[in-house]
Design a protein around this motif. Structure first.
Motif, PDB file in Angstrom:
ATOM      1  N   ARG A 137      47.325  34.186  46.041  1.00 52.76           N
ATOM      2  CA  ARG A 137      46.154  33.789  46.826  1.00 52.76           C
ATOM      3  C   ARG A 137      45.257  32.904  45.970  1.00 52.76           C
ATOM      4  NH1 ARG A 137      42.529  37.300  48.147  1.00 52.76           N
ATOM      5  NH2 ARG A 137      41.868  36.253  50.034  1.00 52.76           N
ATOM      6  N   ARG A 176      32.613  44.144  51.484  1.00 54.53           N
ATOM      7  CA  ARG A 176      33.051  45.133  52.481  1.00 54.53           C
ATOM      8  C   ARG A 176      33.485  46.400  51.775  1.00 54.53           C
ATOM      9  NH1 ARG A 176      30.855  41.969  54.976  1.00 54.53           N
ATOM     10  NH2 ARG A 176      31.507  40.672  56.701  1.00 54.53           N
ATOM     11  N   PRO A 179      35.841  49.117  50.993  1.00 56.37           N
ATOM     12  CA  PRO A 179      37.294  49.069  51.207  1.00 56.37           C
ATOM     13  C   PRO A 179      37.811  50.237  52.040  1.00 56.37           C
ATOM     14  CG  PRO A 179      36.720  48.925  48.878  1.00 56.37           C
ATOM     15  CD  PRO A 179      35.487  49.319  49.592  1.00 56.37           C
ATOM     16  N   ASP A 180      39.015  50.055  52.583  1.00 56.88           N
ATOM     17  CA  ASP A 180      39.591  51.141  53.363  1.00 56.88           C
ATOM     18  C   ASP A 180      40.074  52.267  52.435  1.00 56.88           C
ATOM     19  OD1 ASP A 180      42.443  50.067  52.836  1.00 56.88           O
ATOM     20  OD2 ASP A 180      41.337  48.420  53.782  1.00 56.88           O
ATOM     21  N   SER A 197      42.774  53.618  51.639  1.00 58.10           N
ATOM     22  CA  SER A 197      43.942  53.452  50.766  1.00 58.10           C
ATOM     23  C   SER A 197      43.523  52.836  49.427  1.00 58.10           C
ATOM     24  CB  SER A 197      45.008  52.597  51.457  1.00 58.10           C
ATOM     25  OG  SER A 197      44.521  51.296  51.659  1.00 58.10           O
ATOM     26  N   ILE A 198      42.609  51.901  49.460  1.00 58.86           N
ATOM     27  CA  ILE A 198      42.124  51.279  48.219  1.00 58.86           C
ATOM     28  C   ILE A 198      41.222  52.249  47.466  1.00 58.86           C
ATOM     29  CG2 ILE A 198      40.656  49.427  47.289  1.00 58.86           C
ATOM     30  CD1 ILE A 198      41.817  47.560  49.288  1.00 58.86           C
ATOM     31  N   ASN A 218      42.918  44.766  43.915  1.00 55.64           N
ATOM     32  CA  ASN A 218      43.209  45.280  45.256  1.00 55.64           C
ATOM     33  C   ASN A 218      42.222  44.742  46.290  1.00 55.64           C
ATOM     34  OD1 ASN A 218      45.336  46.785  44.282  1.00 55.64           O
ATOM     35  ND2 ASN A 218      44.159  48.676  44.099  1.00 55.64           N
ATOM     36  N   CYS A 219      40.945  44.676  45.906  1.00 57.77           N
ATOM     37  CA  CYS A 219      39.926  44.197  46.840  1.00 57.77           C
ATOM     38  C   CYS A 219      40.086  42.701  47.086  1.00 57.77           C
ATOM     39  CB  CYS A 219      38.521  44.476  46.305  1.00 57.77           C
ATOM     40  SG  CYS A 219      38.103  46.212  46.370  1.00 57.77           S
ATOM     41  N   ASP A 220      40.446  41.978  46.048  1.00 56.16           N
ATOM     42  CA  ASP A 220      40.624  40.536  46.174  1.00 56.16           C
ATOM     43  C   ASP A 220      41.743  40.228  47.172  1.00 56.16           C
ATOM     44  OD1 ASP A 220      40.257  37.832  45.626  1.00 56.16           O
ATOM     45  OD2 ASP A 220      41.843  37.852  44.109  1.00 56.16           O
ATOM     46  N   GLN A 221      42.828  41.027  47.108  1.00 52.99           N
ATOM     47  CA  GLN A 221      43.946  40.862  48.045  1.00 52.99           C
ATOM     48  C   GLN A 221      43.467  40.903  49.489  1.00 52.99           C
ATOM     49  OE1 GLN A 221      47.687  41.299  47.748  1.00 52.99           O
ATOM     50  NE2 GLN A 221      47.263  40.291  45.809  1.00 52.99           N
ATOM     51  N   LYS A 222      42.440  41.737  49.730  1.00 61.64           N
ATOM     52  CA  LYS A 222      41.976  41.918  51.108  1.00 61.64           C
ATOM     53  C   LYS A 222      40.812  40.993  51.452  1.00 61.64           C
ATOM     54  CE  LYS A 222      44.214  45.894  52.209  1.00 61.64           C
ATOM     55  NZ  LYS A 222      44.538  46.520  53.483  1.00 61.64           N
ATOM     56  N   TYR A 277      37.798  41.132  50.109  1.00 58.61           N
ATOM     57  CA  TYR A 277      36.545  41.890  50.143  1.00 58.61           C
ATOM     58  C   TYR A 277      35.510  41.403  49.134  1.00 58.61           C
ATOM     59  CZ  TYR A 277      39.007  45.564  52.804  1.00 58.61           C
ATOM     60  OH  TYR A 277      39.693  46.280  53.735  1.00 58.61           O
TER      61      TYR A 277
END
Ligand code: GDP
Ligand code: MG
Lengths: 174, 233
Positions: free
Chosen positions: B87, B145, B147-148, B150-151, B192-196, B198
């Motif tokens: 990304r 945001r 995170p959900d 899972s994160i 992990n947050c960057d992937q989403k 956030y």
């Protein structure tokens, strides 16, 4: 020592009583009564005074209060909010204007929330939760307010635990 | 001066994606990066799914090359990691992180503690004599945001990291210090947050400063509640 308490607030039917049930170590004291007004369409009973649950720690008990749903019990809000450790604001994603709902509770509890913290749990997201959460974040950003917003099902203990952990993190580190 | 970067173990397709993203991003990075082949570059990106020999990675490091690993999220515990799929934001983040060291020898040192959005160019400020000398540009993050689950469950202490990152723009090191957590945990969480999507990622020009001390707001009741509701740390 003053009373240790947490407050759960939100519109009638949003899931406050259910949330207290999920968090509490003993069945909550529920002061619901049969309703005869327009709320009876939403559910058979609604909270008239307040709900009350208890979380037991080894040497202390934390009380959890749900605010009364109906306008005529608003005078109780301040008594409940005074001295609370933190606030859980529940928003029903299916309602017409969830932002307006949130605004009411943020405004009413502003001074208490500013000196502690809050988390926002969005309930009934089974159908269209994502957009509602996005809208609420945009609203908070405009107001330069920063609180966690999460989709939760108040019936789900693990959702409620996560919401609680988020509130605790905000209180300790936010 | 242009900086050089080398790709190692990349598939033809990923090489093409990386090279084209890098040229697309050229106006957003602090330096102009040239992708070079078969020669000692300043930075190497290693596809660890194709190159699992840690000796190879160490050799690059021994040659003074900064290593960015590229692989499946969660497989590697590397400070500079690019998760698959690639990304643009993650490339910018990694390049900004490796730039922190090379920034020191730049002649025009920008003002300290200035927050720059990633897309902006480096301003050329003169620093007053009395100002401590900035050490360079560091990349900082704010959480947009929550995170959900899972994160939140993936990294011990993730919820605490979130609370720290929600209001302020901070570097990974500052977050680790405030949270009292390992830098590798903070980096894993940020990845992990960057992937989403956030994160709000900024480049911040700063001197080395003492990170905010861990908050002493901790209250034994809150800590007990935290354990009761299942926190691991
Ligand atoms: N499907 C669904 N039902 C919910 C959700 N949250 C609450 N409910 C139900 O909504 C009803 C009203 O909840 P209650 O806790 O009494 O709301 P209160 O007025 O805020 O105390 C209960 O039957 C709950 O089980 C949710 O997220 N999804
Ligand atoms: Mg109720």
């Amino acid at each position: 020592m003053s009373e240790l308490k947490l407050v759960i607030t939100g519109t009638a039917g949003v899931g406050k009583t259910t949330a207290i049930h999920s968090l509490s170590d003993k069945p909550p004291i529920v002061t619901d009564a049969d309703t005869t007004d327009e709320l009876s369409e939403i559910k058979d009973t609604t909270t008239v005074a307040f709900d009350f649950g208890e979380i037991y720690l080894d040497d202390a008990t934390v009380h959890v209060y749900g605010t009364p749903g109906q306008e005529r019990f608003r005078h109780m809000w301040e008594i409940i909010a005074e001295g609370a450790l933190g606030f859980i604001l529940l928003v029903d994603a299916r309602r017409k204007d969830p932002i307006a709902d949130l605004e009411i509770y943020l405004d009413n509890f502003r001074q208490y929330i500013e000196s502690t913290s809050a988390v926002i749990g969005v309930t009934r997201t089974e159908t269209e939760g994502g957009q509602c959460i996005e809208d609420l974040y945009n609203y908070l950003e405009q107001k330069q307010l920063f609180y966690p917003i999460m989709a939760v099902d108040p019936r789900d203990k693990s959702d409620m635990s996560q919401l609680m952990l988020s509130l605790l993190a905000m209180l300790e580190y936010g | 001066m242009n900086r050089t970067i080398q790709l190692h173990g990349f598939s033809k397709n990923d090489e093409m994606v990386f090279t084209s993203l890098l040229s697309l991003l050229s106006n957003k990075t602090q330096y102009q990066w040239d992708v070079v082949q078969n020669r000692a570059a300043e930075v190497v990106v290693i596809d660890v799914d194709n190159e699992s020999d840690t000796e190879v990675i160490r050799n690059f490091e021994r040659d003074g090359c900064k290593v960015i690993t590229y692989g499946q999220p969660g497989l590697i515990d590397s400070t500079l990691q690019l998760n698959k799929p690639m990304r643009a934001a993650a490339i910018l983040r990694c390049l900004a992180e490796v730039s922190t060291n090379v920034a020191v020898d730049k002649p025009n040192k920008p003002r300290e503690n200035e927050v720059l959005s990633v897309p902006s160019q480096q301003p050329q400020h003169n620093i007053p004599v009395s100002t401590p000398i900035p050490t360079g540009v560091s990349v900082s993050y704010r959480l947009k945001r929550w995170p959900d689950p899972s994160i939140l469950k993936a990294t011990p202490g993730a919820t605490r990291i979130c609370a720290i990152m929600l209001k302020q723009v901070l570097s990974a090191e500052e977050i680790a210090e405030s949270a009292g957590l390992a830098l590798s945990s903070v980096r894993e969480f940020i990845g992990n947050c960057d992937q989403k999507g956030y994160l709000d990622i900024k480049q911040r020009v700063s001197q080395i400063r003492t990170p905010p001390a861990p908050k002493s707001r901790s209250n034994p009741i809150l800590a007990k509640l935290r354990l009761k509701f299942g926190a691991r740390v």
